[in-house]
Design an enzyme around this catalytic site. Structure first.
Site, PDB file in Angstrom:
ATOM      1  N   SER A 221      25.300   9.945  23.415  1.00 58.78           N
ATOM      2  CA  SER A 221      26.013   8.647  24.205  1.00 58.78           C
ATOM      3  C   SER A 221      27.559   8.886  24.468  1.00 58.78           C
ATOM      4  O   SER A 221      27.972   9.859  24.187  1.00 58.78           O
ATOM      5  CB  SER A 221      25.901   7.461  22.727  1.00 58.78           C
ATOM      6  OG  SER A 221      26.902   8.183  21.679  1.00 58.78           O
TER       7      SER A 221
ATOM      8  N   ILE B  34      31.980  11.626  25.349  1.00 58.89           N
ATOM      9  CA  ILE B  34      30.711  11.696  25.090  1.00 58.89           C
ATOM     10  C   ILE B  34      30.367  12.457  23.846  1.00 58.89           C
ATOM     11  O   ILE B  34      31.212  13.321  23.332  1.00 58.89           O
ATOM     12  CB  ILE B  34      29.866  12.487  26.491  1.00 58.89           C
ATOM     13  CG1 ILE B  34      28.358  12.248  26.322  1.00 58.89           C
ATOM     14  CG2 ILE B  34      30.508  13.821  26.140  1.00 58.89           C
ATOM     15  CD1 ILE B  34      27.725  12.767  27.639  1.00 58.89           C
TER      16      ILE B  34
ATOM     17  N   CYS C 210      23.500   1.682  20.347  1.00 60.67           N
ATOM     18  CA  CYS C 210      23.827   1.301  21.855  1.00 60.67           C
ATOM     19  C   CYS C 210      23.140  -0.098  22.282  1.00 60.67           C
ATOM     20  O   CYS C 210      23.317  -0.410  23.451  1.00 60.67           O
ATOM     21  CB  CYS C 210      23.689   2.515  22.758  1.00 60.67           C
ATOM     22  SG  CYS C 210      24.189   4.170  22.370  1.00 60.67           S
TER      23      CYS C 210
ATOM     24  N   GLY D 199      30.823   6.580  26.270  1.00 62.42           N
ATOM     25  CA  GLY D 199      31.775   5.299  26.299  1.00 62.42           C
ATOM     26  C   GLY D 199      33.161   5.896  27.131  1.00 62.42           C
ATOM     27  O   GLY D 199      33.613   6.638  26.733  1.00 62.42           O
TER      28      GLY D 199
ATOM     29  N   HIS E 223      29.047   7.882  14.572  1.00 61.40           N
ATOM     30  CA  HIS E 223      29.733   9.230  14.644  1.00 61.40           C
ATOM     31  C   HIS E 223      29.709   9.839  13.118  1.00 61.40           C
ATOM     32  O   HIS E 223      30.009   9.033  12.276  1.00 61.40           O
ATOM     33  CB  HIS E 223      31.158   9.102  15.185  1.00 61.40           C
ATOM     34  CG  HIS E 223      31.185   8.441  16.419  1.00 61.40           C
ATOM     35  ND1 HIS E 223      30.541   9.314  17.713  1.00 61.40           N
ATOM     36  CD2 HIS E 223      31.846   7.596  16.982  1.00 61.40           C
ATOM     37  CE1 HIS E 223      30.747   8.436  18.901  1.00 61.40           C
ATOM     38  NE2 HIS E 223      31.713   7.796  18.244  1.00 61.40           N
TER      39      HIS E 223
ATOM     40  N   GLY F 222      30.702  -0.469  26.206  1.00 63.50           N
ATOM     41  CA  GLY F 222      29.546  -0.073  25.260  1.00 63.50           C
ATOM     42  C   GLY F 222      29.208  -0.777  24.002  1.00 63.50           C
ATOM     43  O   GLY F 222      30.183  -1.696  23.686  1.00 63.50           O
TER      44      GLY F 222
END
Length: 217
Positions: free
Chosen positions: A146, A160, A177, A148, A86, A81
């Site tokens: 989101s 996730i 993203c 990855g 975060h 990705g």
């Protein structure tokens, strides 16, 4: 800063560990170490945690998707990705799994991860969907989760991230993203009163149910 072994509860299936607020870099290293040292007999784990503010760039990440950094660290990581954000108030479920043992291909694993988040939101009568062309979970046009992954020797790590009750402003500093103008949302703004602890527990339960199911909807 809380450490990486705050508490753990053993489920009938996976070991679910609740870790609190953890810096990204040592958490990433811990995932790599766990994956490197595990065997086919090692129990799968789900790590539930939050990170201090950080941007992470996937292996295919393009630097132009970072519009402004505003002093927030940018870490180039080994997940798939593009760039994402975060921060506190976002629940992250890192999945340390033996996908061969689970008999899951990568595409099906991604779909099941999305379905777990969709299931959590359905518990609150919020309709959400996944998108095959842009993995993640969406409520309307806005992205709420989101994902990855990194696959190594049939073992996966990363996972996730579900937006719960956080400062969404840093998402405007990036093309989330890799998509220009992508809207983001969070459970608080959808009228869901529960916080990261309750939603994290629900997410772990839905992940186990979904990942261990023999069929997929």
């Amino acid at each position: 800063m809380q450490n990486l072994s705050l508490s753990a509860s053993i489920s009938p299936h996976f070991a679910v560990k609740t870790m609190g607020l953890c810096d990204y870099q040592p958490t990433w290293q811990a995932m790599k170490d766990f994956t490197h040292n595990r065997s086919e007999q090692t129990r799968d784990e789900i790590w539930l945690l939050q990170h201090p503010p950080v941007f992470t760039q996937g292996i295919a990440g393009k630097p132009e998707h970072l519009l402004y950094d505003h002093g927030i660290a940018v870490i180039k990581t080994d997940r798939g990705g593009q760039i994402t954000y975060h921060g506190p108030g976002q629940i992250i479920a890192y999945l340390l799994l033996d996908i061969r043992r689970l008999k899951l291909g990568v595409r099906e694993l991604v779909r099941r991860m999305e379905n777990a988040v969709i299931g959590v939101l359905q518990d609150y009568h919020v309709k959400a969907i996944g998108r095959t062309e842009a993995p993640g979970v969406y409520v309307g046009k806005a992205k709420i989760a989101s994902l990855g992954l990194k696959i190594r020797r049939n073992f996966c790590y990363h996972g996730i991230a579900l937006n719960v009750d956080m400062d969404l402003m840093p998402f405007s500093y990036i093309n989330p993203c890799g998509y220009q103008g992508l809207q983001v949302t969070q459970t608080k703004d959808l009228g869901i009163p529960d916080g990261v602890e309750i939603l994290g527990a629900k997410l772990a339960n839905h992940l186990q149910e979904t990942l261990l199911s023999r069929t997929i909807n």
